[in-house]
Motif scaffolding. Structure first.
Motif, PDB file in Angstrom:
ATOM      1  N   ASP A  11       0.953  -1.022   0.054  1.00 24.74           N
ATOM      2  CA  ASP A  11       0.011   0.033  -0.067  1.00 24.74           C
ATOM      3  C   ASP A  11       0.869   1.298  -0.056  1.00 24.74           C
ATOM      4  O   ASP A  11       1.871   1.322   0.692  1.00 24.74           O
ATOM      5  N   CYS A  12       0.353   2.043  -0.689  1.00 19.98           N
ATOM      6  CA  CYS A  12       1.344   3.495  -0.880  1.00 19.98           C
ATOM      7  C   CYS A  12       0.493   4.564  -1.238  1.00 19.98           C
ATOM      8  O   CYS A  12      -0.560   4.525  -1.788  1.00 19.98           O
ATOM      9  N   ALA A  13       1.089   5.749  -1.104  1.00 24.32           N
ATOM     10  CA  ALA A  13       0.357   7.106  -1.485  1.00 24.32           C
ATOM     11  C   ALA A  13       0.684   7.267  -3.091  1.00 24.32           C
ATOM     12  O   ALA A  13      -0.227   8.057  -3.857  1.00 24.32           O
ATOM     13  N   ASP A  14       1.662   6.811  -3.713  1.00 17.96           N
ATOM     14  CA  ASP A  14       1.958   7.167  -5.010  1.00 17.96           C
ATOM     15  C   ASP A  14       2.628   5.691  -5.500  1.00 17.96           C
ATOM     16  O   ASP A  14       3.459   5.448  -5.658  1.00 17.96           O
ATOM     17  N   ARG A  37      -3.307   3.924 -10.270  1.00 17.28           N
ATOM     18  CA  ARG A  37      -3.708   3.512  -8.757  1.00 17.28           C
ATOM     19  C   ARG A  37      -2.998   2.093  -8.242  1.00 17.28           C
ATOM     20  O   ARG A  37      -2.760   1.736  -7.255  1.00 17.28           O
ATOM     21  N   GLN A  53      -2.319   2.102  -4.485  1.00 17.51           N
ATOM     22  CA  GLN A  53      -2.406   3.330  -4.020  1.00 17.51           C
ATOM     23  C   GLN A  53      -3.692   3.452  -3.018  1.00 17.51           C
ATOM     24  O   GLN A  53      -4.797   3.011  -3.621  1.00 17.51           O
ATOM     25  N   VAL A  54      -3.363   3.875  -1.956  1.00 10.15           N
ATOM     26  CA  VAL A  54      -4.725   4.073  -0.739  1.00 10.15           C
ATOM     27  C   VAL A  54      -4.553   5.402  -0.026  1.00 10.15           C
ATOM     28  O   VAL A  54      -3.457   5.996  -0.138  1.00 10.15           O
ATOM     29  N   PRO A  55      -5.652   5.825   0.472  1.00  9.28           N
ATOM     30  CA  PRO A  55      -5.751   7.272   0.898  1.00  9.28           C
ATOM     31  C   PRO A  55      -4.738   7.443   2.160  1.00  9.28           C
ATOM     32  O   PRO A  55      -4.550   8.760   2.402  1.00  9.28           O
ATOM     33  N   GLU A  56      -4.948   6.279   3.155  1.00  6.33           N
ATOM     34  CA  GLU A  56      -4.239   6.522   4.372  1.00  6.33           C
ATOM     35  C   GLU A  56      -2.649   6.414   4.202  1.00  6.33           C
ATOM     36  O   GLU A  56      -2.225   5.669   3.414  1.00  6.33           O
ATOM     37  N   GLY A  57      -2.171   7.266   5.202  1.00  7.41           N
ATOM     38  CA  GLY A  57      -0.728   7.049   5.201  1.00  7.41           C
ATOM     39  C   GLY A  57      -0.035   5.817   6.144  1.00  7.41           C
ATOM     40  O   GLY A  57      -0.725   5.132   6.824  1.00  7.41           O
ATOM     41  N   LYS A  58       1.376   5.568   6.141  1.00  9.88           N
ATOM     42  CA  LYS A  58       1.805   4.621   6.800  1.00  9.88           C
ATOM     43  C   LYS A  58       1.927   5.051   8.129  1.00  9.88           C
ATOM     44  O   LYS A  58       2.067   6.152   8.515  1.00  9.88           O
ATOM     45  N   GLU A 107       8.629   5.895   0.640  1.00  4.39           N
ATOM     46  CA  GLU A 107       7.244   6.120   1.544  1.00  4.39           C
ATOM     47  C   GLU A 107       7.619   5.584   2.951  1.00  4.39           C
ATOM     48  O   GLU A 107       6.593   5.449   3.730  1.00  4.39           O
TER      49      GLU A 107
END
Length: 124
Positions: A11-14, A37, A53-58, A107
């Motif tokens: 899972d990641c932002a980009d 995504r 791509q997911v909306p929440e951060g690590k 990330e």
């Protein structure tokens, strides 16, 4: 009976940006484009790396991480990965040559760099 691990999902932002980093790490092409995504890095052997791509951060430490065994020396590989954009997190290398280095991708996902096979063989 059994099952096959198809991919390791990250899972990641980009998705594309992180896939480009990991594609450079493992020397494989990225299957996707900027803005996608879901992006994949196919491996020569074993499961693919799949970036979602997911909306929440690590948040917090990884419960699962990759351990890399380079063709070159461990220390040379650490320097190469730092130049690609990794961050150095912890030194778990021992004076006798055993151990590993803990890095993070752009990330913040932790991974380890182990000794190469030739380094391991030379120690025996």
């Amino acid at each position: 009976m059994g099952t096959v691990v198809e991919n390791v999902a990250i899972d990641c932002a980009d998705a594309y940006g992180l896939a480009r980093f990991w594609g450079a790490v493992v020397g494989r092409d990225v299957e996707g484009e900027a803005g996608d995504r879901e992006v994949r890095v196919g491996m020569a052997e074993g499961p693919a790396l799949y970036f979602n791509q997911v909306p929440e951060g690590k948040a917090g430490k990884n419960r699962l991480h990759l351990c890399l065994r380079p063709d070159t020396s461990r220390d040379e590989e650490v320097e190469r990965l730092l130049a690609l954009g990794a961050s150095f997190l912890a030194d778990r290398r021992n004076p006798d040559g055993t151990g590993w280095a803990v890095l993070a991708d752009p990330e913040g996902n932790e991974f380890c760099v182990l000794r190469s096979q030739s380094e391991r063989a030379a120690a025996n």
